[in-house]
Design a protein around this motif. Structure first.
Motif, PDB file in Angstrom:
ATOM      1  N   LEU A  75       9.889  11.941  -2.410  1.00 46.99           N
ATOM      2  CA  LEU A  75      10.003  12.284  -3.721  1.00 46.99           C
ATOM      3  C   LEU A  75       8.469  13.104  -4.867  1.00 46.99           C
ATOM      4  CD1 LEU A  75      13.564  10.707  -5.327  1.00 46.99           C
ATOM      5  CD2 LEU A  75      13.118  12.842  -4.221  1.00 46.99           C
ATOM      6  N   VAL A  76       7.506  11.835  -4.862  1.00 51.86           N
ATOM      7  CA  VAL A  76       6.414  12.299  -5.870  1.00 51.86           C
ATOM      8  C   VAL A  76       5.618  13.481  -4.369  1.00 51.86           C
ATOM      9  CG1 VAL A  76       4.727  11.247  -7.070  1.00 51.86           C
ATOM     10  CG2 VAL A  76       6.826  10.523  -6.981  1.00 51.86           C
ATOM     11  N   LEU A  77       5.988  12.729  -3.484  1.00 49.47           N
ATOM     12  CA  LEU A  77       4.764  14.167  -2.586  1.00 49.47           C
ATOM     13  C   LEU A  77       5.356  15.301  -2.651  1.00 49.47           C
ATOM     14  CD1 LEU A  77       4.086  11.765   0.662  1.00 49.47           C
ATOM     15  CD2 LEU A  77       2.804  12.191  -1.827  1.00 49.47           C
ATOM     16  N   PHE A  78       6.628  15.549  -2.252  1.00 45.44           N
ATOM     17  CA  PHE A  78       6.794  16.969  -1.848  1.00 45.44           C
ATOM     18  C   PHE A  78       7.324  17.798  -3.709  1.00 45.44           C
ATOM     19  CE2 PHE A  78       7.108  15.246   1.894  1.00 45.44           C
ATOM     20  CZ  PHE A  78       6.728  15.305   2.825  1.00 45.44           C
ATOM     21  N   ALA A  79       8.081  16.757  -4.592  1.00 43.72           N
ATOM     22  CA  ALA A  79       9.071  17.494  -5.991  1.00 43.72           C
ATOM     23  C   ALA A  79       8.049  18.169  -6.947  1.00 43.72           C
ATOM     24  CB  ALA A  79       9.486  16.568  -6.217  1.00 43.72           C
ATOM     25  N   ALA A  80       6.622  17.465  -7.019  1.00 43.34           N
ATOM     26  CA  ALA A  80       5.741  17.534  -7.989  1.00 43.34           C
ATOM     27  C   ALA A  80       4.531  18.937  -7.404  1.00 43.34           C
ATOM     28  CB  ALA A  80       4.454  16.529  -8.002  1.00 43.34           C
ATOM     29  N   PRO A  81       4.191  18.893  -6.348  1.00 34.83           N
ATOM     30  CA  PRO A  81       3.193  19.852  -5.636  1.00 34.83           C
ATOM     31  C   PRO A  81       4.308  21.635  -5.386  1.00 34.83           C
ATOM     32  CG  PRO A  81       2.792  17.751  -4.663  1.00 34.83           C
ATOM     33  CD  PRO A  81       4.452  17.842  -5.221  1.00 34.83           C
ATOM     34  N   VAL A  82       5.424  21.077  -4.834  1.00 35.59           N
ATOM     35  CA  VAL A  82       6.228  21.635  -4.497  1.00 35.59           C
ATOM     36  C   VAL A  82       6.893  22.765  -6.341  1.00 35.59           C
ATOM     37  CG1 VAL A  82       8.057  23.127  -3.363  1.00 35.59           C
ATOM     38  CG2 VAL A  82       7.709  21.578  -2.192  1.00 35.59           C
ATOM     39  N   LEU A  83       6.992  22.090  -7.393  1.00 35.93           N
ATOM     40  CA  LEU A  83       8.007  22.304  -8.051  1.00 35.93           C
ATOM     41  C   LEU A  83       6.364  23.147  -8.770  1.00 35.93           C
ATOM     42  CD1 LEU A  83      10.062  20.263  -9.261  1.00 35.93           C
ATOM     43  CD2 LEU A  83      10.642  22.013  -9.278  1.00 35.93           C
ATOM     44  N   THR A  84       5.617  22.864  -8.548  1.00 41.20           N
ATOM     45  CA  THR A  84       4.150  23.646  -9.492  1.00 41.20           C
ATOM     46  C   THR A  84       3.896  25.246  -8.749  1.00 41.20           C
ATOM     47  OG1 THR A  84       2.910  21.586  -9.989  1.00 41.20           O
ATOM     48  CG2 THR A  84       2.015  22.988  -9.924  1.00 41.20           C
ATOM     49  N   GLN A  85       3.986  24.665  -7.620  1.00 39.81           N
ATOM     50  CA  GLN A  85       3.640  25.833  -6.658  1.00 39.81           C
ATOM     51  C   GLN A  85       4.557  26.972  -7.201  1.00 39.81           C
ATOM     52  OE1 GLN A  85       1.116  26.462  -4.147  1.00 39.81           O
ATOM     53  NE2 GLN A  85       1.896  28.556  -4.627  1.00 39.81           N
ATOM     54  N   VAL A 110       0.942  -1.468   0.152  1.00 38.91           N
ATOM     55  CA  VAL A 110      -0.157  -0.154  -0.151  1.00 38.91           C
ATOM     56  C   VAL A 110       1.142   0.899   0.140  1.00 38.91           C
ATOM     57  CG1 VAL A 110      -1.485   1.173   0.944  1.00 38.91           C
ATOM     58  CG2 VAL A 110      -2.053  -1.407   1.230  1.00 38.91           C
ATOM     59  N   LEU A 111       2.418   1.356   0.849  1.00 38.32           N
ATOM     60  CA  LEU A 111       2.868   2.243   0.419  1.00 38.32           C
ATOM     61  C   LEU A 111       3.194   3.094  -0.226  1.00 38.32           C
ATOM     62  CD1 LEU A 111       4.400   4.476   2.036  1.00 38.32           C
ATOM     63  CD2 LEU A 111       6.421   2.724   1.706  1.00 38.32           C
ATOM     64  N   PRO A 112       3.369   2.843  -2.044  1.00 40.25           N
ATOM     65  CA  PRO A 112       3.863   3.258  -2.954  1.00 40.25           C
ATOM     66  C   PRO A 112       2.405   3.776  -3.540  1.00 40.25           C
ATOM     67  CG  PRO A 112       4.538   1.306  -2.863  1.00 40.25           C
ATOM     68  CD  PRO A 112       3.573   0.991  -2.098  1.00 40.25           C
ATOM     69  N   CYS A 113       1.015   3.660  -2.702  1.00 38.48           N
ATOM     70  CA  CYS A 113      -0.036   4.020  -3.772  1.00 38.48           C
ATOM     71  C   CYS A 113      -0.181   5.101  -3.368  1.00 38.48           C
ATOM     72  CB  CYS A 113      -1.306   2.851  -3.276  1.00 38.48           C
ATOM     73  SG  CYS A 113      -1.155   1.824  -3.626  1.00 38.48           S
ATOM     74  N   SER A 114       0.647   5.802  -1.848  1.00 34.42           N
ATOM     75  CA  SER A 114       0.411   6.938  -1.126  1.00 34.42           C
ATOM     76  C   SER A 114       1.035   8.512  -1.915  1.00 34.42           C
ATOM     77  CB  SER A 114       1.101   7.150   0.103  1.00 34.42           C
ATOM     78  OG  SER A 114       2.457   6.699   0.404  1.00 34.42           O
ATOM     79  N   ALA A 115       1.863   7.621  -2.683  1.00 36.67           N
ATOM     80  CA  ALA A 115       2.121   8.500  -4.184  1.00 36.67           C
ATOM     81  C   ALA A 115       1.257   9.459  -5.213  1.00 36.67           C
ATOM     82  CB  ALA A 115       3.060   8.317  -4.995  1.00 36.67           C
ATOM     83  N   LEU A 116      -0.355   9.070  -4.622  1.00 36.88           N
ATOM     84  CA  LEU A 116      -1.199   9.388  -5.102  1.00 36.88           C
ATOM     85  C   LEU A 116      -1.933  10.954  -4.161  1.00 36.88           C
ATOM     86  CD1 LEU A 116      -3.587   5.677  -5.535  1.00 36.88           C
ATOM     87  CD2 LEU A 116      -2.450   7.843  -7.364  1.00 36.88           C
ATOM     88  N   LEU A 117      -1.105  11.103  -3.375  1.00 30.46           N
ATOM     89  CA  LEU A 117      -2.059  11.977  -2.117  1.00 30.46           C
ATOM     90  C   LEU A 117      -0.929  13.682  -3.068  1.00 30.46           C
ATOM     91  CD1 LEU A 117      -1.427  11.310   1.173  1.00 30.46           C
ATOM     92  CD2 LEU A 117      -3.660  11.571   0.104  1.00 30.46           C
ATOM     93  N   GLY A 118      -0.117  12.788  -4.075  1.00 30.70           N
ATOM     94  CA  GLY A 118       1.141  13.893  -5.120  1.00 30.70           C
ATOM     95  C   GLY A 118      -0.345  14.510  -5.943  1.00 30.70           C
ATOM     96  N   VAL A 119      -0.829  13.901  -5.913  1.00 26.47           N
ATOM     97  CA  VAL A 119      -1.701  14.243  -7.134  1.00 26.47           C
ATOM     98  C   VAL A 119      -2.595  15.453  -6.592  1.00 26.47           C
ATOM     99  CG1 VAL A 119      -3.169  13.324  -8.888  1.00 26.47           C
ATOM    100  CG2 VAL A 119      -1.519  12.307  -8.725  1.00 26.47           C
ATOM    101  N   VAL A 120      -2.961  15.062  -5.313  1.00 28.75           N
ATOM    102  CA  VAL A 120      -3.638  15.754  -4.699  1.00 28.75           C
ATOM    103  C   VAL A 120      -3.290  17.520  -4.487  1.00 28.75           C
ATOM    104  CG1 VAL A 120      -5.062  16.446  -2.653  1.00 28.75           C
ATOM    105  CG2 VAL A 120      -4.967  14.411  -4.023  1.00 28.75           C
ATOM    106  N   GLY A 121      -1.942  16.947  -3.735  1.00 32.41           N
ATOM    107  CA  GLY A 121      -0.906  17.948  -3.980  1.00 32.41           C
ATOM    108  C   GLY A 121      -0.434  18.631  -4.928  1.00 32.41           C
ATOM    109  N   SER A 122      -0.341  17.994  -6.213  1.00 31.66           N
ATOM    110  CA  SER A 122      -0.829  19.753  -7.689  1.00 31.66           C
ATOM    111  C   SER A 122      -1.915  20.309  -8.084  1.00 31.66           C
ATOM    112  CB  SER A 122      -0.181  18.268  -7.922  1.00 31.66           C
ATOM    113  OG  SER A 122       1.036  18.198  -8.131  1.00 31.66           O
ATOM    114  N   TYR A 123      -2.591  19.274  -7.246  1.00 31.42           N
ATOM    115  CA  TYR A 123      -4.167  20.325  -7.666  1.00 31.42           C
ATOM    116  C   TYR A 123      -4.178  21.667  -6.776  1.00 31.42           C
ATOM    117  CZ  TYR A 123      -9.126  21.296  -6.517  1.00 31.42           C
ATOM    118  OH  TYR A 123     -10.346  22.047  -7.494  1.00 31.42           O
TER     119      TYR A 123
END
Length: 269
Positions: free
Chosen positions: A76-86, A15-28
């Motif tokens: 990396l997925v959780l923080f990189a994508a949303p922070v770069l988007t912001q 299940v742990l890898p699936c928590s990367a989906l929260l990065g999608v929410v972060g980008s939104y």
């Protein structure tokens, strides 16, 4: 999403890898909300991922290597994508803002002037201030301001001193014509202000501007020539741009008449 992930904690390594989906929410959130909302989300996402990671360590110690690898990738997925988007959005907003403002004075530029007038809620066009209809005598007014003999100031004292004079003049204009008036530097030593005011009050304000500019504390004496023009009636909503252009042209003509009359004065079109 967090509830679903935590409900499957019996097999946390999968299940742990699936928590990367929260990065999608972060980008939104980064795209459509502010930094505070993003920070709250990031803390929440990290807490959920950490909970799954700890569960993986305690329930499946033989898969510690997988759990460590998954956790690093998830972070990396959780923080990189949303922070770069912001960051990208903040940079774009800054560039968009700079496109409408003069970098030297902080006033609007010519493009920003027309954008501000066009996007107003109606007060600049139809005599409405703070939702209240003002008297018939309050009309759309344009003031054009030009520094007298600015080329001589630049030639004699250098462009650094000239920039100081420009900034000081802009401060004086903003103090005499505060918001909701729209003030702008149109280029060089030429400025403009557009607002709703009675004829008498607008002329008095323009004369006060001449006085406060003369009193400016710089090494050289400075003065301005000011032209004032009033719109006789509310412009056609379908032809606002042309009406404002015509109003500014009249104020500009009055300003040049002030120059011809000896400078350091106000002329009403």
């Amino acid at each position: 999403m967090a509830a679903v992930l935590l409900a499957l904690v019996e097999d946390p390594v999968k299940v742990l890898p699936c928590s990367a989906l929260l990065g999608v929410v972060g980008s939104y959130i980064a795209a459509f909300h502010g930094p505070k909302a993003l920070l709250i989300h990031q803390v929440w996402a990290f807490a959920v991922s950490l909970r799954l990671y700890l569960a993986a360590l305690f329930t499946a110690p033989e898969d510690t290597a997988h759990a460590n690898a998954y956790f690093v990738v998830v972070l990396l997925v959780l923080f990189a994508a949303p922070v770069l988007t912001q960051t990208l959005i903040l940079l774009l907003r800054r560039d968009a803002t700079n496109a409408f403002y003069d970098s030297l004075t902080g006033l609007r530029n010519r493009r920003g002037l027309f954008t501000a007038i066009e996007s107003s809620t109606g007060g600049l066009y139809f005599g409405i201030e703070d939702g209240v209809v003002v008297t018939e005598s309050a009309i759309l007014t344009a003031v054009m301001i030009d520094l007298d003999d600015f080329k001589e100031i630049n030639d004699r004292h250098g462009h650094g001193h000239g920039d100081e004079v420009i900034r000081l003049t802009a401060e004086r204009i903003a103090s005499v014509f505060p918001a909701p008036a729209v003030t702008a530097r149109l280029g060089g030593e030429e400025f403009a202000a557009v607002f709703v005011m009675t004829r008498g009050a607008s002329v008095s304000a323009a004369e006060r501007l001449c006085e406060v500019v003369r009193q400016a504390s710089v090494r050289t004496p400075i003065s301005v020539s000011v032209g004032v023009a009033h719109l006789g009636r509310s412009p056609d909503p379908n032809n606002r741009q042309s009406a404002v252009n015509a109003l500014l042209a009249r104020a500009d003509a009055a300003m040049y008449e002030a120059k011809r009359r000896g400078k350091n004065q106000v002329v009403v079109y």
